[in-house]
Motif scaffolding. Structure first.
Motif, PDB file in Angstrom:
ATOM      1  N   ALA A   1     -28.617  13.352  40.834  1.00  0.00           N
ATOM      2  CA  ALA A   1     -28.702  13.921  40.019  1.00  0.00           C
ATOM      3  C   ALA A   1     -29.047  15.489  40.345  1.00  0.00           C
ATOM      4  CB  ALA A   1     -31.181  13.996  39.907  1.00  0.00           C
ATOM      5  N   GLY A   2     -28.551  16.648  39.678  1.00  0.00           N
ATOM      6  CA  GLY A   2     -28.472  18.110  40.239  1.00  0.00           C
ATOM      7  C   GLY A   2     -27.305  17.806  40.964  1.00  0.00           C
ATOM      8  N   HIS A   3     -26.068  17.093  40.601  1.00  0.00           N
ATOM      9  CA  HIS A   3     -24.568  17.501  41.616  1.00  0.00           C
ATOM     10  C   HIS A   3     -23.685  17.069  40.950  1.00  0.00           C
ATOM     11  CE1 HIS A   3     -26.823  18.696  45.413  1.00  0.00           C
ATOM     12  NE2 HIS A   3     -27.753  17.424  45.128  1.00  0.00           N
ATOM     13  N   TYR A   4     -22.430  16.965  40.881  1.00  0.00           N
ATOM     14  CA  TYR A   4     -21.058  16.764  39.906  1.00  0.00           C
ATOM     15  C   TYR A   4     -21.044  15.745  41.354  1.00  0.00           C
ATOM     16  CZ  TYR A   4     -16.945  15.694  37.770  1.00  0.00           C
ATOM     17  OH  TYR A   4     -16.163  15.856  36.488  1.00  0.00           O
ATOM     18  N   ALA A   5     -21.996  14.569  41.225  1.00  0.00           N
ATOM     19  CA  ALA A   5     -21.509  13.125  42.597  1.00  0.00           C
ATOM     20  C   ALA A   5     -22.087  11.850  41.974  1.00  0.00           C
ATOM     21  CB  ALA A   5     -22.218  13.626  43.577  1.00  0.00           C
ATOM     22  N   ASN A   6     -21.584  11.320  42.166  1.00  0.00           N
ATOM     23  CA  ASN A   6     -21.899  10.324  41.933  1.00  0.00           C
ATOM     24  C   ASN A   6     -21.934   8.934  43.680  1.00  0.00           C
ATOM     25  OD1 ASN A   6     -19.729   7.542  42.823  1.00  0.00           O
ATOM     26  ND2 ASN A   6     -19.187   9.588  41.099  1.00  0.00           N
ATOM     27  N   TYR A   7     -23.326   8.168  42.762  1.00  0.00           N
ATOM     28  CA  TYR A   7     -23.628   7.055  44.281  1.00  0.00           C
ATOM     29  C   TYR A   7     -23.238   5.359  43.504  1.00  0.00           C
ATOM     30  CZ  TYR A   7     -26.623   9.170  47.733  1.00  0.00           C
ATOM     31  OH  TYR A   7     -26.916  10.355  48.180  1.00  0.00           O
ATOM     32  N   SER A   8     -21.709   4.868  43.750  1.00  0.00           N
ATOM     33  CA  SER A   8     -21.417   4.015  43.468  1.00  0.00           C
ATOM     34  C   SER A   8     -21.561   2.789  44.633  1.00  0.00           C
ATOM     35  CB  SER A   8     -19.953   4.509  43.145  1.00  0.00           C
ATOM     36  OG  SER A   8     -20.652   4.671  42.162  1.00  0.00           O
ATOM     37  N   VAL A   9     -21.975   1.587  43.624  1.00  0.00           N
ATOM     38  CA  VAL A   9     -21.580   0.238  44.450  1.00  0.00           C
ATOM     39  C   VAL A   9     -20.408  -0.975  44.097  1.00  0.00           C
ATOM     40  CG1 VAL A   9     -22.800  -2.167  45.267  1.00  0.00           C
ATOM     41  CG2 VAL A   9     -24.087   0.186  45.468  1.00  0.00           C
ATOM     42  N   PHE A  10     -19.738  -0.790  45.367  1.00  0.00           N
ATOM     43  CA  PHE A  10     -18.036  -1.582  45.180  1.00  0.00           C
ATOM     44  C   PHE A  10     -18.359  -2.755  45.850  1.00  0.00           C
ATOM     45  CE2 PHE A  10     -16.788   2.568  44.054  1.00  0.00           C
ATOM     46  CZ  PHE A  10     -15.365   2.032  43.174  1.00  0.00           C
ATOM     47  N   ASP A  11     -17.805  -4.103  45.085  1.00  0.00           N
ATOM     48  CA  ASP A  11     -17.662  -5.052  45.659  1.00  0.00           C
ATOM     49  C   ASP A  11     -15.973  -5.575  45.122  1.00  0.00           C
ATOM     50  OD1 ASP A  11     -18.156  -7.874  45.854  1.00  0.00           O
ATOM     51  OD2 ASP A  11     -19.660  -8.417  43.976  1.00  0.00           O
ATOM     52  N   VAL A  12     -15.757  -5.579  46.241  1.00  0.00           N
ATOM     53  CA  VAL A  12     -13.995  -5.585  46.740  1.00  0.00           C
ATOM     54  C   VAL A  12     -14.232  -6.358  48.037  1.00  0.00           C
ATOM     55  CG1 VAL A  12     -13.508  -3.046  45.866  1.00  0.00           C
ATOM     56  CG2 VAL A  12     -13.909  -3.094  47.950  1.00  0.00           C
TER      57      VAL A  12
END
Ligand SMILES: O=C(O)CC1=CCC(=O)O1
Length: 96
Positions: free
Chosen positions: A47-58
């Motif tokens: 929220a409030g940022h041009y950013a993300n939190y992601s979870v990758f499964d690789v």
């Protein structure tokens, strides 16, 4: 293997808006394909940022690196990565 990835997007202020729009559309298409395939498990806006939190499964660190490098916005991202492992108190059976 699960990885928590923070992506902060920093597009140049003088980037042609049409180029930015195309990059974002291409990024969305690939991100949605990777989510459908199960490699990109979570994608949350910070929220409030041009950013993300992601979870990758690789399968490996190398696979994560290769996947991130495919992202159209990769040249314009700062990326922070943390490896995840199962917490002994987790009730979720799909944690690996
Ligand atoms: O908007 C972002 O955080 C960058 C991004 C990742 C996947 C996507 O579609 O955009």
């Amino acid at each position: 293997m699960l990885f928590h990835v923070k992506m902060t997007v920093k597009l140049p202020a003088d980037m042609d808006p049409a180029v930015a729009t195309k990059l974002k559309a291409d990024e969305k298409e690939l991100a949605q394909r990777l989510q459908r395939e199960g490699q990109w498990r979570h994608l949350w806006r910070i929220a409030g940022h041009y950013a993300n939190y992601s979870v990758f499964d690789v399968p490996s660190v190398e696979a994560l690196h290769d996947t991130l490098m495919l992202l159209p916005l990769f040249p314009y991202m700062e990326i922070e990565i943390d490896g995840l492992c199962r917490h002994p108190s987790s009730i979720h059976t799909d944690d690996r």
